[in-house]
Design a protein around this motif. Structure first.
Motif, mmCIF file in Angstrom:
data_model
loop_
_atom_site.group_PDB
_atom_site.id
_atom_site.type_symbol
_atom_site.label_atom_id
_atom_site.label_comp_id
_atom_site.label_asym_id
_atom_site.label_seq_id
_atom_site.Cartn_x
_atom_site.Cartn_y
_atom_site.Cartn_z
ATOM 1 N N SER A 134 0.994 -1.200 0.401
ATOM 2 C CA SER A 134 -0.121 0.118 -0.049
ATOM 3 C C SER A 134 0.792 1.169 0.671
ATOM 4 O O SER A 134 1.952 1.270 0.742
ATOM 5 C CB SER A 134 -0.979 -0.067 1.495
ATOM 6 O OG SER A 134 -0.238 0.128 2.086
ATOM 7 N N ASN A 136 0.665 3.736 1.878
ATOM 8 C CA ASN A 136 1.103 4.250 3.914
ATOM 9 C C ASN A 136 1.956 3.154 4.184
ATOM 10 O O ASN A 136 2.850 3.713 4.589
ATOM 11 C CB ASN A 136 0.291 3.915 4.385
ATOM 12 C CG ASN A 136 -1.489 4.951 4.642
ATOM 13 O OD1 ASN A 136 -1.238 6.323 4.507
ATOM 14 N ND2 ASN A 136 -2.754 4.307 3.859
ATOM 15 N N ALA A 199 -5.208 11.352 -1.035
ATOM 16 C CA ALA A 199 -6.381 11.319 -0.362
ATOM 17 C C ALA A 199 -6.848 10.586 -0.676
ATOM 18 O O ALA A 199 -8.092 10.487 -1.766
ATOM 19 C CB ALA A 199 -5.946 12.551 -0.169
ATOM 20 N N LYS A 200 -7.764 9.387 -0.221
ATOM 21 C CA LYS A 200 -9.343 9.250 0.361
ATOM 22 C C LYS A 200 -10.264 9.923 0.135
ATOM 23 O O LYS A 200 -10.348 10.250 0.970
ATOM 24 C CB LYS A 200 -8.772 7.894 1.282
ATOM 25 C CG LYS A 200 -9.718 6.559 0.717
ATOM 26 C CD LYS A 200 -10.013 5.709 1.916
ATOM 27 C CE LYS A 200 -10.285 4.386 1.295
ATOM 28 N NZ LYS A 200 -10.628 2.853 3.043
ATOM 29 N N ASN A 203 -16.395 8.605 1.628
ATOM 30 C CA ASN A 203 -17.194 8.066 1.342
ATOM 31 C C ASN A 203 -18.574 8.243 2.260
ATOM 32 O O ASN A 203 -18.571 8.239 3.376
ATOM 33 C CB ASN A 203 -17.680 6.337 2.068
ATOM 34 C CG ASN A 203 -18.396 4.986 1.243
ATOM 35 O OD1 ASN A 203 -19.417 5.549 1.189
ATOM 36 N ND2 ASN A 203 -17.842 3.945 2.220
ATOM 37 N N GLU A 212 -13.695 4.064 8.839
ATOM 38 C CA GLU A 212 -15.152 4.302 8.602
ATOM 39 C C GLU A 212 -16.434 3.131 8.740
ATOM 40 O O GLU A 212 -15.570 1.668 8.922
ATOM 41 C CB GLU A 212 -14.481 4.044 6.693
ATOM 42 C CG GLU A 212 -13.362 5.225 6.285
ATOM 43 C CD GLU A 212 -14.004 5.058 5.147
ATOM 44 O OE1 GLU A 212 -14.354 3.491 4.145
ATOM 45 O OE2 GLU A 212 -13.586 5.275 4.221
#
Length: 475
Positions: A134, A136, A199-200, A203, A212
């Motif tokens: 990932s 990250n 940046a995600k 949702n 989340e």
């Protein structure tokens, strides 16, 4: 060259690895002799449990990487074996890369692209783009290696006078919210080799509250409660506790018997239970707060504590029948979640022991998460085949939505929705009100609707296996 497989060490041919010393003790020379084997040593400083050591591919310890870990240990005020394990595993990835590519990481070049750390950064980006790790993980690894190089320069262990260090320090500004939701900019130290993590996208169907989270509708909560009727009493009560108090798994599983003794309900029918720092019941960052436990649930907990199955589990526990014992234990008598207090007890016990073979065994809710996935979810899908996978923590989000809905329905005249939000913030222990506001925004976005007219709790109670009726009396 490195093999691009997805499972950790197999991404490289190098056999470098991290091994753990169960009990690590520094020594200092007490008496020098001509023969090293006859020299006398004495313990220096504290003993450290589960200390990581980096082993090179040829089986020998890496002198420079382990020296770095020892230096960090020397500078550490509060040793955390998980932090050191994370650093060691990040650095061993660099060690494997160096061995595969046969690079000298101590040699700096005029052309920055030739430096080992620059080539490693390129490899991490390639692995990220290939989906092997990932973004990250890539960012964490390059940051760990940069910190390692900072150590080399500070300790003058590398010749950097000619070409300088292979990266530049830079300062970046990030936006942070205070507890009142006000935003400000804060400068953080970074470097020019940092790997960008996109940046995600938010949702709209989740709430960002320690991960989340997906709140359940009343209908979905009903399905969960129906499926729970076939579960053991321990799991029933743990899930009820989460859904009707909003407590995290860590808090529920570190609840002690003594915490419930002598507590009486208030005028609203709640047991007020302090948790967090100084209570023996763990919370996130040990933040002090007060849980409001419905009296029916508190009485069910007391009935369970006195039950034969709970007594059998306590008999296998090191705490025995003491009120210091946990309310919830596994069949083996072990905690579902090892409290901070017990962790310290175990650490001190191993340190005081003459044995170097005892291993620190901690539990962090694995049994509950496994039960949810392997046992409860299949049972739920017998009722609703399309029921989505979920996390235990989603029960906390469901509590938050239930509570907000109830508060909004009963707002005193002249009060705004913020009155309800502030109440929910206090009940859930949110540091920033911006976190709680997400629940209100979530409700608006998805037009959250309760199809029931009464309090959420009384609507769900018919699916709860309780020994207490709604009036709070034993049935």
């Amino acid at each position: 060259m490195s093999t691009k497989l997805k499972n950790g060490q197999s991404r490289y041919q190098s056999k470098a690895k991290v091994v753990t010393i169960k009990k690590f003790q520094l020594l200092t020379l007490a008496k020098a002799t001509h023969c090293f084997n006859n020299a006398e040593f004495e313990n220096y400083g504290d003993a450290y449990l589960e200390f990581p050591v980096i082993i090179q591919g040829d089986g020998s310890p890496s002198e420079i990487f382990n020296l770095y870990l020892l230096k960090k240990l020397e500078q550490t005020i509060q040793y955390d074996f998980k932090t050191f394990a994370s650093i060691a595993h990040q650095l061993v990835d660099f060690q494997r890369f160096l061995e595969d590519e046969q690079l000298d990481f101590l040699k700096f070049h005029k052309l920055k692209q030739l430096n080992a750390i620059f080539q490693y950064r390129t490899r991490l980006i390639e692995q990220t783009n290939a989906g092997l790790i990932s973004a990250n993980s890539a960012r964490g690894r390059i940051n760990a290696v940069v910190n390692f190089y900072r150590f080399l320069v500070t300790e003058d262990l590398v010749d950097h006078q000619r070409y300088g260090i292979p990266f530049k320090d830079v300062y970046k500004y990030i936006a942070v919210d205070n507890e009142f939701g006000a935003r400000r900019k804060m400068a953080i130290k970074s470097h020019d080799l940092a790997i960008h993590v996109p940046a995600k996208a938010p949702n709209p169907e989740t709430i960002a509250d320690d991960g989340e989270l997906s709140p359940f509708s009343i209908e979905s909560q009903t399905v969960i409660l129906k499926a729970l009727l076939k579960s053991s009493r321990e799991y029933q009560l743990m899930f009820y506790f989460a859904l009707f108090t909003g407590a995290r798994l860590q808090t529920i599983c570190t609840l002690r018997i003594k915490n419930l003794i002598g507590r009486k309900p208030d005028s609203q029918g709640f047991i007020r239970l302090p948790v967090g720092s100084g209570t023996g019941i763990d919370t996130k960052f040990q933040k002090p707060m007060t849980l409001l436990i419905p009296n029916w649930l508190a009485q069910d907990l007391k009935i369970y504590i006195d039950s034969p199955q709970a007594q059998q589990r306590r008999q296998k526990s090191s705490y025995g029948e003491s009120d210091e014992n946990y309310v919830f234990l596994t069949k083996l008598g072990t905690p579902f979640y090892t409290s901070k207090a017990e962790q310290q007890e175990l650490i001190e016990k191993i340190k005081a022991s003459d044995s170097f073979g005892a291993r620190l065994k901690l539990y962090e809710g694995e049994a509950v998460r496994s039960y949810l996935k392997v046992v409860l979810l299949p049972e739920i899908r017998l009722i609703d085949p399309q029921f989505p996978s979920f996390k235990f923590h989603d029960l906390r989000a469901s509590f938050g939505m239930n509570l907000l809905e109830s508060q909004l329905q009963h707002l005193p005249e002249g009060h705004s929705a913020m009155t309800a939000v502030e109440y929910v913030q206090a009940r859930m222990g949110h540091r920033n009100i911006s976190t709680t506001l997400q629940y209100l925004n979530y409700k608006s976005r998805l037009q959250w609707r309760n199809k029931i007219q009464h309090e959420y709790e009384s609507s769900l109670m018919k699916y709860v296996n309780s020994s207490v009726n709604l009036a709070g009396d034993l049935s």
